[in-house]
Design a protein around this motif. Structure first.
Motif, short mmCIF file in Angstrom:
data_model
loop_
_atom_site.label_atom_id
_atom_site.label_comp_id
_atom_site.label_asym_id
_atom_site.label_seq_id
_atom_site.Cartn_x
_atom_site.Cartn_y
_atom_site.Cartn_z
N ALA A 298 0.44 -0.90 -0.01
CA ALA A 298 0.03 -0.18 -0.02
C ALA A 298 0.43 1.59 0.64
CB ALA A 298 -1.03 0.09 1.45
N GLN A 299 1.75 1.31 0.46
CA GLN A 299 2.99 2.21 0.40
C GLN A 299 3.40 3.03 -0.45
OE1 GLN A 299 5.37 1.73 4.29
NE2 GLN A 299 4.07 1.53 5.67
N VAL A 300 3.99 1.20 -1.35
CA VAL A 300 4.42 1.52 -2.76
C VAL A 300 3.16 2.43 -3.31
CG1 VAL A 300 5.48 0.30 -4.64
CG2 VAL A 300 6.57 0.08 -2.07
N LEU A 301 2.19 1.88 -3.25
CA LEU A 301 0.46 1.99 -3.95
C LEU A 301 1.17 3.87 -3.93
CD1 LEU A 301 -1.37 -0.94 -4.18
CD2 LEU A 301 0.12 -0.22 -6.16
N ARG A 302 1.17 4.46 -2.69
CA ARG A 302 0.41 5.89 -2.34
C ARG A 302 1.78 6.75 -3.49
NH1 ARG A 302 -0.01 3.65 3.00
NH2 ARG A 302 -2.18 4.19 3.37
N LEU A 303 3.47 6.42 -3.60
CA LEU A 303 3.98 6.66 -3.86
C LEU A 303 3.53 7.53 -5.49
CD1 LEU A 303 6.97 4.69 -2.18
CD2 LEU A 303 5.89 7.39 -2.13
N MET A 304 2.55 6.14 -6.22
CA MET A 304 1.96 5.92 -7.64
C MET A 304 1.26 7.37 -7.83
SD MET A 304 1.50 2.15 -8.59
CE MET A 304 1.08 2.41 -9.93
N ARG A 305 0.90 8.12 -6.83
CA ARG A 305 0.32 8.99 -6.92
C ARG A 305 0.58 10.67 -7.62
NH1 ARG A 305 -2.10 10.74 -0.86
NH2 ARG A 305 0.75 10.10 -0.44
N ILE A 306 2.19 10.13 -7.95
CA ILE A 306 2.66 11.74 -8.39
C ILE A 306 2.76 11.22 -9.81
CG2 ILE A 306 5.11 9.60 -8.83
CD1 ILE A 306 5.08 13.17 -8.14
N PHE A 307 2.45 9.78 -10.56
CA PHE A 307 1.83 10.07 -12.21
C PHE A 307 0.04 10.63 -12.55
CE2 PHE A 307 3.94 5.77 -11.75
CZ PHE A 307 4.74 5.83 -12.45
N ARG A 308 -0.38 11.17 -10.95
CA ARG A 308 -1.65 12.15 -11.42
C ARG A 308 -1.10 13.65 -12.66
NH1 ARG A 308 -3.70 11.82 -5.73
NH2 ARG A 308 -3.96 9.65 -5.35
N ILE A 309 0.08 13.98 -11.94
CA ILE A 309 0.84 15.12 -12.45
C ILE A 309 1.36 14.79 -14.42
CG2 ILE A 309 3.29 14.23 -13.46
CD1 ILE A 309 2.27 17.85 -11.79
N LEU A 310 1.30 13.56 -14.85
CA LEU A 310 0.93 13.71 -16.53
C LEU A 310 -0.79 13.46 -17.13
CD1 LEU A 310 2.53 9.98 -16.61
CD2 LEU A 310 3.55 12.12 -17.37
N LYS A 311 -1.50 13.93 -15.76
CA LYS A 311 -2.92 14.13 -16.31
C LYS A 311 -3.20 15.63 -16.90
CE LYS A 311 -6.96 13.09 -13.85
NZ LYS A 311 -7.25 12.92 -14.67
N LEU A 312 -2.37 16.53 -16.31
CA LEU A 312 -1.77 17.63 -17.27
C LEU A 312 -1.70 18.06 -19.08
CD1 LEU A 312 0.65 19.71 -14.66
CD2 LEU A 312 -2.21 20.12 -14.80
N ALA A 313 -1.62 16.44 -19.15
CA ALA A 313 -1.24 16.26 -20.71
C ALA A 313 -2.43 16.61 -21.38
CB ALA A 313 -0.59 15.09 -21.17
N ARG A 314 -3.73 16.13 -21.16
CA ARG A 314 -4.58 16.38 -21.13
C ARG A 314 -4.84 17.97 -21.58
NH1 ARG A 314 -9.07 13.30 -22.58
NH2 ARG A 314 -8.65 11.41 -20.66
N HIS A 315 -4.41 19.07 -20.60
CA HIS A 315 -4.24 20.11 -20.79
C HIS A 315 -3.40 21.27 -21.70
CE1 HIS A 315 -8.16 19.35 -18.48
NE2 HIS A 315 -7.39 18.95 -17.96
N SER A 316 -2.64 20.52 -21.97
CA SER A 316 -0.80 20.83 -22.22
C SER A 316 -1.41 20.63 -23.80
CB SER A 316 -0.23 20.57 -21.37
OG SER A 316 1.19 21.33 -21.33
N THR A 317 -0.65 21.61 -24.81
CA THR A 317 -0.08 21.19 -26.06
C THR A 317 0.81 20.66 -25.63
OG1 THR A 317 -2.09 23.26 -26.58
CG2 THR A 317 -0.27 22.03 -28.43
N GLY A 318 1.75 21.26 -25.34
CA GLY A 318 3.37 20.81 -25.14
C GLY A 318 3.45 19.65 -24.73
N LEU A 319 2.92 19.59 -23.28
CA LEU A 319 3.22 18.07 -23.34
C LEU A 319 2.74 17.28 -24.13
CD1 LEU A 319 1.99 17.81 -19.46
CD2 LEU A 319 4.34 17.25 -20.49
#
Length: 481
Positions: A298-319
């Motif tokens: 569960a602690q390892v899975l909590r660290l996977m929250r950093i992948f949420r930064i990739l959600k910005l690709a939906r709103h960023s033409t550059g990404l």
């Protein structure tokens, strides 16, 4: 009645019906065009003539107008106008090898035709010649059909998805919701949702970072670390918003079976999956003490929250452009890794040979791999350094070689990124200008059989080092005749 009065009172739209024809005179090149053909592309200059209601509005779009002959005169290069005719007949633009790219670009800009209508058989060569004319021949010889997807293909796929709603229950309402959720900037509501989503993503990442700081860490009665209730509230709100976004997009998607084929939708799923998996693991661990080790998972899975930064690709033409560049630049990236691997292997052996007796840090070849990697990428941590004169000379050559190795492939990747970024911006403008309030009357006219036949033929021609312009000349001659 004078010419000005007749035009002002009647206007072009007063006598041009859906099946009527208008006469065009471009520098002496005369052609009759049907209004229903022009209306398929309402943003172009000729289509805008159909909606003029005054002499002033007509003369803003053409250089002169003969009301008696119903003829519009344009003082433009007549040799380039057949390409415009070919576009209205086929929905595609083709570029001949002998054309001046900049003259052609100015011409289609005057007629209101966007560059993403350039067919895939000509798109790569066109953009390369426009970016760097000196590398035109090299690009035409070595670029492949699949290296950069044509914007025309993507726009056609967008129209095809939008047209699927016409045969579905509540299709018009679902299409508006789909455009609002999947196209940031399409409307005021979509901009609000986009801004809110960005703020939630940034807030979630900020709370995760702050939770790792000792100033904000809390402990329970048993001395075990526990999460701050304020951060937990922000986390739950973020998960609720991300879940709502994913479910809403899934419900209004034009094709549910292909929903998770889109990379951005997979990112949305991955961003919330760790939370629900952690919740299940915690419940199982509490119910069965023998499975207490699952808490580490569960602690390892909590660290996977950093992948949420990739959600910005939906709103960023550059990404999104960066992702497309990496996807289509695997050969250049592989070439970069190959160069680095060869350089690291070579200079690590050289460093080991000259430093094995003088430095304990470079006494083995695997230890020298780390030093060579850091040196060739010009990072230079300074934790391992050569001490002898021969070692320092080797390090100098290693650094200079690393600069050359990194720079050469990066130039190719950057050129592709510039092309993808410009193309993505054009697509966004085209998608935001689409109006589906009355449904899709007609998708831009394209003969799909001929279209994909031209793509296959273009690939075969490039492999056999034949002229790429044959399909274009054939379609162009058909449009003129």
């Amino acid at each position: 009645m004078t010419l000005g009065q007749s035009v002002g009172e009647l206007g072009v739209g007063a006598y041009v019906t859906e099946s009527a024809a208008i006469r065009i005179n471009v520098g002496g090149f005369k052609k009759k065009l049907w209004s229903d053909t022009l209306s398929r592309f309402p943003e172009t200059r000729l289509a805008r003539l159909l909606h003029c209601r005054s002499e002033e509005s007509i003369l803003e779009l053409c250089d002169d107008y003969d009301h008696a002959e119903k003829e519009f005169y344009f003082d433009r290069n007549p040799s380039l106008f057949p390409y415009v005719l070919n576009f209205y007949n086929t929905g595609r633009l083709h570029v001949m090898a002998e054309l001046c790219i900049f003259s052609f670009s100015q011409e289609i800009e005057y007629w209101g035709i966007n560059e993403f209508f350039i067919d895939s058989c000509c798109s790569n060569a066109y953009h390369c010649r426009k970016m760097d004319p000196e590398r035109r021949e090299d690009w035409e010889e070595h670029s492949e059909e699949g290296s950069t997807a044509s914007s025309f293909d993507e726009l056609l796929e967008f129209y095809r998805d939008a047209s699927k709603f016409d045969k579905q229950p509540l299709g018009s309402a679902r299409r508006r919701l789909w455009l609002m959720l999947d196209n940031p900037g399409y409307s005021v509501a979509s901009r609000v949702i986009s801004v809110l989503s960005i703020l939630v993503v940034l807030g979630s990442i900020a709370t995760m970072c702050m939770n790792s700081m000792s100033e904000y860490s809390l402990r329970d009665a048993e001395g075990q670390p526990t999460e701050d209730p304020r951060f937990e509230t922000v986390e739950h709100f973020g998960i609720g918003w991300f879940t709502f976004e994913l479910v809403a997009r899934f419900v209004v998607a034009p094709d549910l079976l292909r929903f998770f084929e889109h990379p951005l939708n997979i990112i949305d799923l991955v961003s919330i999956l760790p939370f629900y998996l952690t919740l299940v693991i915690d419940l199982v661990a509490e119910s069965s003490p023998a499975l207490a080790n699952l808490g580490r998972a569960a602690q390892v899975l909590r660290l996977m929250r950093i992948f949420r930064i990739l959600k910005l690709a939906r709103h960023s033409t550059g990404l999104r452009s960066l992702g497309a560049t990496l996807k289509n630049s695997y050969k250049e990236v592989g070439l970069l890794l190959l160069y680095l691997a060869v350089g690291v292997s070579f200079f690590s052996v050289m460093a080991y040979t000259v430093e094995k007796e003088d430095s304990e840090d470079l006494s083995t070849i695997p230890a020298c791999w780390w030093w060579a990697t850091v040196s060739m990428t010009t990072v230079g941590y300074g934790d391992v350094v050569p001490t002898s004169i021969a070692g320092k000379l080797t390090a100098s050559v290693c650094i200079l070689a690393g600069i050359l190795v990194v720079v050469l492939p990066i130039t190719l990747i950057f050129n592709k990124f510039s092309l993808f970024y410009k193309r993505q911006k054009q697509l966004e403008i085209a998608m935001r200008s689409c109006d589906f309030d009355e449904g899709i009357k007609e998708v831009p006219s394209v003969n799909l059989r001929n279209y994909y036949a031209h793509k296959v033929k273009s690939l075969m021609v490039s492999l056999s080092n034949m002229s790429r312009s044959s399909p274009s000349e054939h379609s162009l001659n058909e449009s003129i005749n």
